[in-house]
Design a protein around this motif. Structure first.
Motif, PDB file in Angstrom:
ATOM      1  N   CYS A 191      14.252  83.957  17.878  1.00 24.93           N
ATOM      2  CA  CYS A 191      14.099  83.954  19.332  1.00 24.93           C
ATOM      3  C   CYS A 191      12.688  84.371  19.740  1.00 24.93           C
ATOM      4  O   CYS A 191      12.410  84.534  20.932  1.00 24.93           O
ATOM      5  N   ASP A 192      11.790  84.564  18.768  1.00 29.28           N
ATOM      6  CA  ASP A 192      10.429  85.001  19.054  1.00 29.28           C
ATOM      7  C   ASP A 192       9.748  84.066  20.061  1.00 29.28           C
ATOM      8  O   ASP A 192       9.764  82.852  19.897  1.00 29.28           O
ATOM      9  N   GLY A 193       9.171  84.634  21.108  1.00 31.05           N
ATOM     10  CA  GLY A 193       8.536  83.847  22.160  1.00 31.05           C
ATOM     11  C   GLY A 193       9.403  83.698  23.390  1.00 31.05           C
ATOM     12  O   GLY A 193       8.899  83.382  24.471  1.00 31.05           O
ATOM     13  N   HIS A 194      10.722  83.917  23.244  1.00 32.54           N
ATOM     14  CA  HIS A 194      11.627  83.894  24.396  1.00 32.54           C
ATOM     15  C   HIS A 194      11.429  85.171  25.201  1.00 32.54           C
ATOM     16  O   HIS A 194      11.206  86.245  24.638  1.00 32.54           O
ATOM     17  N   SER A 195      11.521  85.078  26.519  1.00 36.48           N
ATOM     18  CA  SER A 195      11.195  86.216  27.381  1.00 36.48           C
ATOM     19  C   SER A 195      12.033  87.454  27.085  1.00 36.48           C
ATOM     20  O   SER A 195      11.565  88.583  27.236  1.00 36.48           O
ATOM     21  N   ALA A 196      13.291  87.255  26.677  1.00 35.85           N
ATOM     22  CA  ALA A 196      14.170  88.397  26.423  1.00 35.85           C
ATOM     23  C   ALA A 196      14.079  88.927  25.001  1.00 35.85           C
ATOM     24  O   ALA A 196      14.697  89.947  24.680  1.00 35.85           O
ATOM     25  N   CYS A 197      13.307  88.257  24.160  1.00 38.76           N
ATOM     26  CA  CYS A 197      13.266  88.610  22.739  1.00 38.76           C
ATOM     27  C   CYS A 197      12.130  89.591  22.461  1.00 38.76           C
ATOM     28  O   CYS A 197      11.071  89.218  21.945  1.00 38.76           O
ATOM     29  N   THR A 198      12.351  90.857  22.782  1.00 38.77           N
ATOM     30  CA  THR A 198      11.373  91.897  22.476  1.00 38.77           C
ATOM     31  C   THR A 198      11.397  92.196  20.983  1.00 38.77           C
ATOM     32  O   THR A 198      12.263  91.702  20.246  1.00 38.77           O
ATOM     33  N   ALA A 199      10.470  93.029  20.535  1.00 37.19           N
ATOM     34  CA  ALA A 199      10.439  93.408  19.119  1.00 37.19           C
ATOM     35  C   ALA A 199      11.737  94.110  18.723  1.00 37.19           C
ATOM     36  O   ALA A 199      12.265  93.889  17.619  1.00 37.19           O
ATOM     37  N   THR A 200      12.275  94.928  19.623  1.00 38.40           N
ATOM     38  CA  THR A 200      13.543  95.615  19.342  1.00 38.40           C
ATOM     39  C   THR A 200      14.688  94.628  19.237  1.00 38.40           C
ATOM     40  O   THR A 200      15.532  94.720  18.343  1.00 38.40           O
ATOM     41  N   VAL A 201      14.720  93.677  20.154  1.00 39.32           N
ATOM     42  CA  VAL A 201      15.762  92.653  20.136  1.00 39.32           C
ATOM     43  C   VAL A 201      15.690  91.839  18.848  1.00 39.32           C
ATOM     44  O   VAL A 201      16.710  91.589  18.189  1.00 39.32           O
ATOM     45  N   ASP A 202      14.491  91.438  18.463  1.00 44.72           N
ATOM     46  CA  ASP A 202      14.355  90.633  17.250  1.00 44.72           C
ATOM     47  C   ASP A 202      14.729  91.432  16.013  1.00 44.72           C
ATOM     48  O   ASP A 202      15.271  90.883  15.052  1.00 44.72           O
ATOM     49  N   GLN A 203      14.466  92.732  16.019  1.00 43.64           N
ATOM     50  CA  GLN A 203      14.861  93.557  14.874  1.00 43.64           C
ATOM     51  C   GLN A 203      16.375  93.640  14.780  1.00 43.64           C
ATOM     52  O   GLN A 203      16.937  93.637  13.674  1.00 43.64           O
ATOM     53  N   ASN A 204      17.056  93.687  15.932  1.00 39.77           N
ATOM     54  CA  ASN A 204      18.515  93.638  15.916  1.00 39.77           C
ATOM     55  C   ASN A 204      19.008  92.344  15.293  1.00 39.77           C
ATOM     56  O   ASN A 204      19.994  92.327  14.540  1.00 39.77           O
ATOM     57  N   ARG A 205      18.324  91.242  15.606  1.00 41.54           N
ATOM     58  CA  ARG A 205      18.687  89.940  15.032  1.00 41.54           C
ATOM     59  C   ARG A 205      18.498  89.960  13.519  1.00 41.54           C
ATOM     60  O   ARG A 205      19.366  89.495  12.759  1.00 41.54           O
ATOM     61  N   ILE A 206      17.366  90.499  13.076  1.00 46.25           N
ATOM     62  CA  ILE A 206      17.079  90.570  11.636  1.00 46.25           C
ATOM     63  C   ILE A 206      18.126  91.426  10.926  1.00 46.25           C
ATOM     64  O   ILE A 206      18.624  91.062   9.844  1.00 46.25           O
ATOM     65  N   ASN A 207      18.467  92.556  11.526  1.00 51.14           N
ATOM     66  CA  ASN A 207      19.468  93.440  10.917  1.00 51.14           C
ATOM     67  C   ASN A 207      20.829  92.753  10.827  1.00 51.14           C
ATOM     68  O   ASN A 207      21.547  92.896   9.823  1.00 51.14           O
ATOM     69  N   THR A 208      21.183  92.002  11.870  1.00 56.05           N
ATOM     70  CA  THR A 208      22.448  91.273  11.845  1.00 56.05           C
ATOM     71  C   THR A 208      22.440  90.208  10.755  1.00 56.05           C
ATOM     72  O   THR A 208      23.438  90.017  10.051  1.00 56.05           O
ATOM     73  N   ASN A 209      21.315  89.531  10.599  1.00 54.13           N
ATOM     74  CA  ASN A 209      21.225  88.512   9.552  1.00 54.13           C
ATOM     75  C   ASN A 209      21.354  89.126   8.156  1.00 54.13           C
ATOM     76  O   ASN A 209      21.917  88.505   7.246  1.00 54.13           O
ATOM     77  N   THR A 210      20.839  90.336   7.980  1.00 49.52           N
ATOM     78  CA  THR A 210      21.007  91.017   6.698  1.00 49.52           C
ATOM     79  C   THR A 210      22.484  91.254   6.422  1.00 49.52           C
ATOM     80  O   THR A 210      22.975  91.047   5.301  1.00 49.52           O
ATOM     81  N   TRP A 211      23.217  91.669   7.457  1.00 45.84           N
ATOM     82  CA  TRP A 211      24.663  91.865   7.308  1.00 45.84           C
ATOM     83  C   TRP A 211      25.343  90.546   6.961  1.00 45.84           C
ATOM     84  O   TRP A 211      26.208  90.491   6.081  1.00 45.84           O
ATOM     85  N   ILE A 212      24.957  89.473   7.657  1.00 47.82           N
ATOM     86  CA  ILE A 212      25.589  88.170   7.436  1.00 47.82           C
ATOM     87  C   ILE A 212      25.375  87.674   6.014  1.00 47.82           C
ATOM     88  O   ILE A 212      26.314  87.206   5.345  1.00 47.82           O
ATOM     89  N   THR A 213      24.145  87.763   5.524  1.00 55.31           N
ATOM     90  CA  THR A 213      23.855  87.231   4.183  1.00 55.31           C
ATOM     91  C   THR A 213      24.480  88.073   3.072  1.00 55.31           C
ATOM     92  O   THR A 213      24.550  87.627   1.925  1.00 55.31           O
ATOM     93  N   ASP A 214      24.947  89.263   3.408  1.00 55.78           N
ATOM     94  CA  ASP A 214      25.650  90.092   2.429  1.00 55.78           C
ATOM     95  C   ASP A 214      27.121  89.711   2.311  1.00 55.78           C
ATOM     96  O   ASP A 214      27.821  90.229   1.428  1.00 55.78           O
ATOM     97  N   GLN A 215      27.588  88.824   3.177  1.00 54.86           N
ATOM     98  CA  GLN A 215      29.007  88.455   3.186  1.00 54.86           C
ATOM     99  C   GLN A 215      29.288  87.397   2.125  1.00 54.86           C
ATOM    100  O   GLN A 215      28.898  86.239   2.253  1.00 54.86           O
ATOM    101  N   PHE A 216      29.952  87.819   1.071  1.00 53.51           N
ATOM    102  CA  PHE A 216      30.279  86.889  -0.016  1.00 53.51           C
ATOM    103  C   PHE A 216      31.500  87.406  -0.755  1.00 53.51           C
ATOM    104  O   PHE A 216      31.535  88.557  -1.193  1.00 53.51           O
TER     105      PHE A 216
END
Length: 286
Positions: A191-216
């Motif tokens: 979401c980088d470049g989107h008005s609502a996508c602050t550094a904190t917001v993007d870090q939340n996205r990254i952290n969520t993706n880490t959780w997702i890729t651990d699902q196996f």
């Protein structure tokens, strides 16, 4: 007055199909030729069909896509993100046209615009959260065997914490597996470049993706993930974070994955992600 369910952010898609007034009962039709009515249909006693169950002779299983991948671009007044397609329709099209002998499973879109994973939004856009509408929109689907979860980015850009998102995804996972349904998570795209996508917001996205890729989990019903982020993202050379933030690719077609508002995907992005799915994984566990 009653309003039909629609998806206004998919502005030019066909939202409903109408049969001509007085044309009879079409419940046994196997073609769509009767549903070519035109003009405005209104009235206090209109008959409306909102779902259609199809029974196949081989009792074919059903796949549900939970999430639509569209972010509310109205919140910033930026209409560039209005899109005429969704992820689920391209995945269904690929399955229907495959030449690899993979069955054309039943396919159901279980997404709601601006829907959150764990937070109800009342009667307005967004409706009941995914975890509270699961029984109505997924578990009630006949012969449901697989759910592809593409939801969570809406929560991210709305400022929801990644811990809450992970908890909601975990609850979805546990409930679906408890009902014998296999789950395929899809990572959240940039979401980088989107008005609502602050550094904190993007870090939340990254952290969520880490959780997702651990699902196996290979124990039936199986659990896996597909990395959509890696497919459509490039490094943002203007980013000052370490490592630099990822953004949607805006290269020339067919790598033009940014629809214009830096968070909603283009048609090329949807098709590229759909093409990356292992279609054999959509079927039931053997």
């Amino acid at each position: 007055m009653n309003y039909l369910v629609m998806h206004p952010w998919a502005a030019t898609d066909t939202l409903s199909y109408v049969s001509a007034a007085g044309s009879g009962d079409h419940t046994a039709d196997t073609a769509d030729t009767a549903f070519k009515g035109t003009g405005t249909t209104s009235g206090r006693f209109s008959d409306i069909l909102t779902e259609l169950d199809v029974t196949t002779s081989d009792h074919r299983p059903t796949v549900s896509v939970l999430g639509d991948g569209l972010i509310n671009s109205r919140t910033t007044g930026n209409t560039a993100g209005y899109n005429t397609s969704r992820f689920n329709q391209w995945l269904a099209y690929r399955l229907r046209t495959n030449t690899d002998g993979i069955p054309n499973y039943g396919f159901v879109a279980s997404g709601i615009e601006n829907n959150y994973l764990g937070t109800d939004q009342g009667a307005g856009a967004g409706g009941r959260a995914a975890v509270t509408r699961l029984d109505r929109d997924v578990l009630s689907i006949p012969n449901i065997r697989t759910v592809v979860v593409t939801q969570g980015l809406e929560d991210i850009v709305a400022g929801h914490d990644d811990v809450d998102i992970d908890n909601a995804l975990g609850l979805l996972r546990d409930q679906l597996k408890g009902w014998g349904i296999k789950v395929i998570f899809t990572t959240l795209t940039p979401c980088d470049g989107h008005s609502a996508c602050t550094a904190t917001v993007d870090q939340n996205r990254i952290n969520t993706n880490t959780w997702i890729t651990d699902q196996f989990d290979l124990t039936s019903p199986t659990l896996s993930s597909m990395d959509a982020e890696a497919i459509v993202s490039v490094t943002d050379p203007t980013s000052t974070t370490d490592p630099q933030a990822l953004k949607l690719s805006s290269d020339t077609a067919p790598a033009d994955f940014d629809s214009g508002d830096h968070v909603n995907l283009s048609q090329d992005a949807y098709t590229t992600i759909s093409n990356a799915y292992d279609l054999t994984a959509l079927g039931p566990d053997m």
